[in-house]
Design an enzyme around this catalytic site. Sequence first.
Site, PDB file in Angstrom:
ATOM      1  N   ILE A  22      40.440  27.367 -10.246  1.00 41.08           N
ATOM      2  CA  ILE A  22      39.578  28.185  -9.397  1.00 41.08           C
ATOM      3  C   ILE A  22      40.261  29.476  -8.953  1.00 41.08           C
ATOM      4  CG2 ILE A  22      40.168  27.127  -7.164  1.00 41.08           C
ATOM      5  CD1 ILE A  22      37.070  27.126  -6.610  1.00 41.08           C
ATOM      6  N   ASN A  35      41.989  22.307   5.017  1.00 42.59           N
ATOM      7  CA  ASN A  35      42.141  21.359   6.111  1.00 42.59           C
ATOM      8  C   ASN A  35      41.750  22.080   7.404  1.00 42.59           C
ATOM      9  OD1 ASN A  35      44.473  22.733   7.220  1.00 42.59           O
ATOM     10  ND2 ASN A  35      45.690  21.791   5.593  1.00 42.59           N
ATOM     11  N   ASP A  45      43.614  23.732  -1.841  1.00 46.99           N
ATOM     12  CA  ASP A  45      44.004  24.534  -0.677  1.00 46.99           C
ATOM     13  C   ASP A  45      45.361  25.198  -0.902  1.00 46.99           C
ATOM     14  OD1 ASP A  45      43.975  25.602   1.917  1.00 46.99           O
ATOM     15  OD2 ASP A  45      44.478  23.699   2.872  1.00 46.99           O
ATOM     16  N   SER A 128      36.521  17.507  -1.085  1.00 47.76           N
ATOM     17  CA  SER A 128      36.844  16.191  -0.520  1.00 47.76           C
ATOM     18  C   SER A 128      37.158  15.098  -1.535  1.00 47.76           C
ATOM     19  CB  SER A 128      35.748  15.683   0.428  1.00 47.76           C
ATOM     20  OG  SER A 128      35.824  16.326   1.668  1.00 47.76           O
ATOM     21  N   VAL A 131      42.660  14.334  -2.124  1.00 44.11           N
ATOM     22  CA  VAL A 131      43.367  13.514  -1.137  1.00 44.11           C
ATOM     23  C   VAL A 131      42.458  13.014  -0.012  1.00 44.11           C
ATOM     24  CG1 VAL A 131      45.627  14.544  -1.609  1.00 44.11           C
ATOM     25  CG2 VAL A 131      44.190  15.514   0.179  1.00 44.11           C
ATOM     26  N   TYR A 132      41.297  13.630   0.178  1.00 46.18           N
ATOM     27  CA  TYR A 132      40.373  13.150   1.210  1.00 46.18           C
ATOM     28  C   TYR A 132      39.590  11.930   0.760  1.00 46.18           C
ATOM     29  CZ  TYR A 132      41.221  17.088   4.403  1.00 46.18           C
ATOM     30  OH  TYR A 132      41.770  17.995   5.282  1.00 46.18           O
TER      31      TYR A 132
END
Length: 181
Positions: A22, A35, A45, A128, A131-132
Amino acid sequence: MSDWPHRVAVAGGTIEIVVGDITRLAVDAVVNAANRTLLGGGGVDGAIHRAAGPELLAECQTLGGCETGEAKITRGYRLPAAHVIHTVGPVWRGGGQDEAALLAACYGNALALADAHGLVRIAFPAISTGVYGFPAEEAAPIAIGTVLARLPDVSVEHVVFCCFSAGSAVLHRQALEALTR
């Protein structure tokens, strides 16, 4: 011949599904799966912060964080994208904590913010699903469905779902095909 990119004309514009990075997309805005601090992290992120350079962190420090489901916009700095729309996806807790509604809010609020700034081309990661822990097979239809519902009412004409893996791209394509039949 590769299955990607996969483009479909829909009410209000075009949806494109790609497998890629991206941080390399030349669009009006890339969406950052941030986050709550907006100060960088892992996954998408961290990649966006590294590619954009320290100026992005400096601007994010002025924003006071962001709540789950909400979105904030910054410049893109060293990215090919002019802007970054930061949104905080829900952490998966089994599905009973409004995770689906919060995930839909991420996509909807990012589109609304893009519209408020007159943006035409934006790119989303699979918010999400890293890791979410949000199950990708549940997240893809929420992402696609929210964008399909909102696209006719915003300035955005071209949405790219930039998937990290072919598996994620397949889930997005399946959701798009199911929801546009």
